[in-house]
Enzyme design. Structure first.
Site, PDB file in Angstrom:
ATOM      1  N   GLY A  16       0.794  -1.237   0.000  1.00 24.88           N
ATOM      2  CA  GLY A  16       0.000   0.000   0.000  1.00 24.88           C
ATOM      3  C   GLY A  16       0.821   1.279   0.000  1.00 24.88           C
ATOM      4  O   GLY A  16       1.857   1.396  -0.661  1.00 24.88           O
ATOM      5  N   ILE A  17       0.344   2.250   0.775  1.00 25.00           N
ATOM      6  CA  ILE A  17       0.951   3.581   0.793  1.00 25.00           C
ATOM      7  C   ILE A  17       2.377   3.518   1.366  1.00 25.00           C
ATOM      8  O   ILE A  17       3.287   4.196   0.872  1.00 25.00           O
ATOM      9  CB  ILE A  17       0.069   4.545   1.621  1.00 25.00           C
ATOM     10  CG1 ILE A  17      -1.307   4.709   0.953  1.00 25.00           C
ATOM     11  CG2 ILE A  17       0.746   5.892   1.786  1.00 25.00           C
ATOM     12  CD1 ILE A  17      -2.323   5.495   1.780  1.00 25.00           C
ATOM     13  N   ASP A  40       7.580 -11.829   5.610  1.00 20.95           N
ATOM     14  CA  ASP A  40       7.855 -12.293   4.246  1.00 20.95           C
ATOM     15  C   ASP A  40       7.583 -11.194   3.230  1.00 20.95           C
ATOM     16  O   ASP A  40       8.374 -10.955   2.314  1.00 20.95           O
ATOM     17  CB  ASP A  40       7.005 -13.523   3.891  1.00 20.95           C
ATOM     18  CG  ASP A  40       7.465 -14.745   4.662  1.00 20.95           C
ATOM     19  OD1 ASP A  40       8.510 -14.648   5.340  1.00 20.95           O
ATOM     20  OD2 ASP A  40       6.759 -15.775   4.609  1.00 20.95           O
ATOM     21  N   ASP A  63       5.891  -5.658  15.383  1.00 21.05           N
ATOM     22  CA  ASP A  63       4.503  -5.425  15.762  1.00 21.05           C
ATOM     23  C   ASP A  63       4.530  -4.101  16.524  1.00 21.05           C
ATOM     24  O   ASP A  63       4.995  -4.048  17.676  1.00 21.05           O
ATOM     25  CB  ASP A  63       3.993  -6.563  16.659  1.00 21.05           C
ATOM     26  CG  ASP A  63       2.559  -6.309  17.115  1.00 21.05           C
ATOM     27  OD1 ASP A  63       2.022  -5.207  16.840  1.00 21.05           O
ATOM     28  OD2 ASP A  63       1.983  -7.203  17.753  1.00 21.05           O
ATOM     29  N   VAL A  64       4.042  -3.048  15.895  1.00 15.98           N
ATOM     30  CA  VAL A  64       4.165  -1.713  16.494  1.00 15.98           C
ATOM     31  C   VAL A  64       3.327  -1.563  17.768  1.00 15.98           C
ATOM     32  O   VAL A  64       3.522  -0.610  18.519  1.00 15.98           O
ATOM     33  CB  VAL A  64       3.823  -0.580  15.489  1.00 15.98           C
ATOM     34  CG1 VAL A  64       4.759  -0.587  14.301  1.00 15.98           C
ATOM     35  CG2 VAL A  64       2.364  -0.635  15.058  1.00 15.98           C
ATOM     36  N   TYR A 156     -11.386   4.438  14.001  1.00 18.38           N
ATOM     37  CA  TYR A 156     -10.466   4.984  12.996  1.00 18.38           C
ATOM     38  C   TYR A 156     -10.487   6.513  13.029  1.00 18.38           C
ATOM     39  O   TYR A 156      -9.444   7.157  13.108  1.00 18.38           O
ATOM     40  CB  TYR A 156     -10.880   4.472  11.613  1.00 18.38           C
ATOM     41  CG  TYR A 156      -9.902   4.835  10.512  1.00 18.38           C
ATOM     42  CD1 TYR A 156      -8.706   4.150  10.376  1.00 18.38           C
ATOM     43  CD2 TYR A 156     -10.191   5.846   9.595  1.00 18.38           C
ATOM     44  CE1 TYR A 156      -7.806   4.464   9.363  1.00 18.38           C
ATOM     45  CE2 TYR A 156      -9.306   6.166   8.581  1.00 18.38           C
ATOM     46  CZ  TYR A 156      -8.113   5.467   8.467  1.00 18.38           C
ATOM     47  OH  TYR A 156      -7.232   5.791   7.465  1.00 18.38           O
ATOM     48  N   LYS A 160      -7.239   8.736  14.133  1.00 20.85           N
ATOM     49  CA  LYS A 160      -6.555   9.558  13.126  1.00 20.85           C
ATOM     50  C   LYS A 160      -6.554  11.028  13.549  1.00 20.85           C
ATOM     51  O   LYS A 160      -5.613  11.762  13.254  1.00 20.85           O
ATOM     52  CB  LYS A 160      -7.200   9.362  11.756  1.00 20.85           C
ATOM     53  CG  LYS A 160      -6.932   7.976  11.167  1.00 20.85           C
ATOM     54  CD  LYS A 160      -5.457   7.709  10.957  1.00 20.85           C
ATOM     55  CE  LYS A 160      -5.160   6.358  10.353  1.00 20.85           C
ATOM     56  NZ  LYS A 160      -3.730   6.118  10.099  1.00 20.85           N
ATOM     57  N   THR A 191      -5.371   1.884  -3.130  1.00 20.19           N
ATOM     58  CA  THR A 191      -4.649   0.699  -2.656  1.00 20.19           C
ATOM     59  C   THR A 191      -5.529  -0.537  -2.882  1.00 20.19           C
ATOM     60  O   THR A 191      -6.692  -0.411  -3.275  1.00 20.19           O
ATOM     61  CB  THR A 191      -4.346   0.839  -1.150  1.00 20.19           C
ATOM     62  OG1 THR A 191      -5.596   1.016  -0.474  1.00 20.19           O
ATOM     63  CG2 THR A 191      -3.447   2.023  -0.854  1.00 20.19           C
TER      64      THR A 191
HETATM   65  N1  LIG Z   1      -5.833   3.706   1.611  1.00 16.63           N
HETATM   66  C1  LIG Z   1      -6.463   4.826   1.943  1.00 16.63           C
HETATM   67  O1  LIG Z   1      -7.404   5.271   1.283  1.00 16.63           O
HETATM   68  C2  LIG Z   1      -6.007   5.618   3.130  1.00 16.63           C
HETATM   69  C3  LIG Z   1      -6.544   6.916   3.321  1.00 16.63           C
HETATM   70  C4  LIG Z   1      -6.123   7.672   4.409  1.00 16.63           C
HETATM   71  C5  LIG Z   1      -5.183   7.139   5.300  1.00 16.63           C
HETATM   72  N2  LIG Z   1      -4.684   5.888   5.083  1.00 16.63           N
HETATM   73  C6  LIG Z   1      -3.698   5.402   6.047  1.00 16.63           C
HETATM   74  O2  LIG Z   1      -2.511   5.044   5.373  1.00 16.63           O
HETATM   75  C7  LIG Z   1      -1.858   3.988   6.068  1.00 16.63           C
HETATM   76  C8  LIG Z   1      -1.581   2.846   5.099  1.00 16.63           C
HETATM   77  O3  LIG Z   1      -2.807   2.429   4.544  1.00 16.63           O
HETATM   78  P1  LIG Z   1      -2.877   1.390   3.333  1.00 16.63           P
HETATM   79  O4  LIG Z   1      -4.148   1.669   2.628  1.00 16.63           O
HETATM   80  O5  LIG Z   1      -1.609   1.392   2.588  1.00 16.63           O
HETATM   81  O6  LIG Z   1      -3.098   0.049   4.166  1.00 16.63           O
HETATM   82  P2  LIG Z   1      -2.420  -1.384   4.067  1.00 16.63           P
HETATM   83  O7  LIG Z   1      -3.328  -2.292   4.830  1.00 16.63           O
HETATM   84  O8  LIG Z   1      -2.054  -1.706   2.678  1.00 16.63           O
HETATM   85  O9  LIG Z   1      -1.074  -1.170   4.899  1.00 16.63           O
HETATM   86  C9  LIG Z   1      -0.996  -1.275   6.278  1.00 16.63           C
HETATM   87  C10 LIG Z   1       0.253  -2.073   6.599  1.00 16.63           C
HETATM   88  O10 LIG Z   1       0.403  -2.119   8.029  1.00 16.63           O
HETATM   89  C11 LIG Z   1       0.851  -3.405   8.374  1.00 16.63           C
HETATM   90  N3  LIG Z   1       0.529  -3.683   9.783  1.00 16.63           N
HETATM   91  C12 LIG Z   1      -0.685  -4.031  10.281  1.00 16.63           C
HETATM   92  N4  LIG Z   1      -0.588  -4.215  11.607  1.00 16.63           N
HETATM   93  C13 LIG Z   1       0.704  -3.976  11.944  1.00 16.63           C
HETATM   94  C14 LIG Z   1       1.420  -4.013  13.176  1.00 16.63           C
HETATM   95  N5  LIG Z   1       0.808  -4.338  14.334  1.00 16.63           N
HETATM   96  N6  LIG Z   1       2.730  -3.701  13.173  1.00 16.63           N
HETATM   97  C15 LIG Z   1       3.354  -3.388  12.009  1.00 16.63           C
HETATM   98  N7  LIG Z   1       2.739  -3.345  10.810  1.00 16.63           N
HETATM   99  C16 LIG Z   1       1.419  -3.633  10.787  1.00 16.63           C
HETATM  100  C17 LIG Z   1       0.129  -4.335   7.415  1.00 16.63           C
HETATM  101  O11 LIG Z   1       0.786  -5.604   7.332  1.00 16.63           O
HETATM  102  C18 LIG Z   1       0.179  -3.534   6.126  1.00 16.63           C
HETATM  103  O12 LIG Z   1       1.317  -3.847   5.334  1.00 16.63           O
HETATM  104  C19 LIG Z   1      -2.783   3.596   7.221  1.00 16.63           C
HETATM  105  O13 LIG Z   1      -2.363   4.255   8.401  1.00 16.63           O
HETATM  106  C20 LIG Z   1      -4.125   4.136   6.773  1.00 16.63           C
HETATM  107  O14 LIG Z   1      -4.970   4.431   7.839  1.00 16.63           O
HETATM  108  C21 LIG Z   1      -5.084   5.116   4.040  1.00 16.63           C
END
Ligand SMILES: NC(=O)c1ccc[n+]([C@@H]2O[C@H](COP(=O)([O-])OP(=O)(O)OC[C@H]3O[C@@H](n4cnc5c(N)ncnc54)[C@H](O)[C@@H]3O)[C@@H](O)[C@H]2O)c1
Length: 253
Positions: A16-17, A40, A63-64, A156, A160, A191
């Site tokens: 993702g992002i 992985d 694990d954050v 959420y 946020k 994403t």
């Molecule tokens: N996609 C959107 O539209 C959007 C919009 C606004 C904000 N965001 C924010 O952007 C960020 C990334 O979102 P995304 O859409 O890429 O999501 P995503 O689910 O693709 O990415 C989240 C990542 O966090 C990892 N993760 C989950 N729990 C974890 C933990 N305990 N410790 C470490 N890593 C962990 C997951 O494995 C995953 O790779 C998030 O904070 C989300 O809230 C996303």
């Protein structure tokens, strides 16, 4: 070990992002730590980013929500690169449903990951960032400024918004030590998760798009460019801010 010019740690960067942010740093020659709970996927992303950009990249499991695991990430990153200049907190999640049915477990899960996790990682890397006069960018959301609709995402939205407050407080506290702390609030971003929403729930996607003046999703690479700007000297006057990157969504709501 040769110390790289600069190193960045990005949580949640296996996909993702976060992955787009890691790629943007690597394209500018910054060594990157892909920190994610999915080891992985983190290692695979690191290998691909290194192959595509020529920058150094390593995948480390974290694990954050567990501060002992965060401490291991800090020592792993320093052992690998000898320094940390940039931290991006991107790990996050959402659970939707009517608030009256939102269980303690669901609430805690989202708060632990989005808010406590972001704090633990900021706190863990603070000594290294004070040493490097580094930067932190926390990933917030438009949910900090407007209630997510049509589905309700109470935990959420609350977490946020809390990230904006956390960002301000840490920025003010650490500014004298040369550390800048900002946040980016993305709008709906293209994403895998959003593609799934578009496929399974087209009315929700239509609502999101029709409320976005640019009538499109943001691209992960566009969010990454904002994060990069906030991490580089070009933005040296900016700290304690949450920058909205949403195609106009919050302005029009
Ligand atoms: N996609 C959107 O539209 C959007 C919009 C606004 C904000 N965001 C924010 O952007 C960020 C990334 O979102 P995304 O859409 O890429 O999501 P995503 O689910 O693709 O990415 C989240 C990542 O966090 C990892 N993760 C989950 N729990 C974890 C933990 N305990 N410790 C470490 N890593 C962990 C997951 O494995 C995953 O790779 C998030 O904070 C989300 O809230 C996303």
């Amino acid at each position: 070990m040769t110390e790289p010019r600069a190193a960045a740690v990005i949580t949640g960067a296996a996909g993702g992002i976060g992955r787009a942010i890691a790629t943007a740093f690597a394209e500018r020659g910054v060594a990157v730590v892909i920190a994610d709970i999915r080891l992985d996927a983190a290692v695979a992303a690191a290998e691909q980013i290194a192959a595509e950009t020529g920058a150094e990249a390593v995948g480390i499991a974290v694990d954050v929500t567990d501060s002992a695991s965060v401490a291991e990430l800090v020592s792993g990153a320093l052992a690998r690169f000898g320094r940390v200049d940039h931290l991006v907190n991107c790990a996050g999640m959402s659970l939707d449903g009517p608030s009256i049915e939102h269980t303690d477990e669901a609430w805690s899960k989202v708060v632990d990951l989005n808010l406590s996790g972001t704090f633990y990682v900021c706190r863990g890397f603070a000594p290294a960032l004070i040493e490097s006069h580094g930067t932190i960018v926390n990933i917030s959301s438009i949910a900090a400024f407007s209630a997510t609709r049509p589905e309700v995402h109470v935990g959420y939205d609350a977490t946020k918004a809390a990230i904006a407050a956390l960002t301000r407080t840490l920025a003010v506290e650490w500014a004298p030590q040369g550390v800048r702390v900002n946040a980016v609030a993305p709008g709906y971003t293209n994403t895998e998760l959003l593609k799934d929403v578009g496929a399974s729930n087209p009315e929700t996607m239509d609502a999101w798009l029709s409320q976005t003046p640019q009538r499109r999703l943001m691209e992960p690479a566009e969010i990454a460019e904002v994060v990069l700007f906030l991490s580089l000297p070009a933005s040296r006057a900016i700290t304690a801010q949450t920058i909205i990157a949403d195609g106009g969504y919050t302005a029009a709501k």
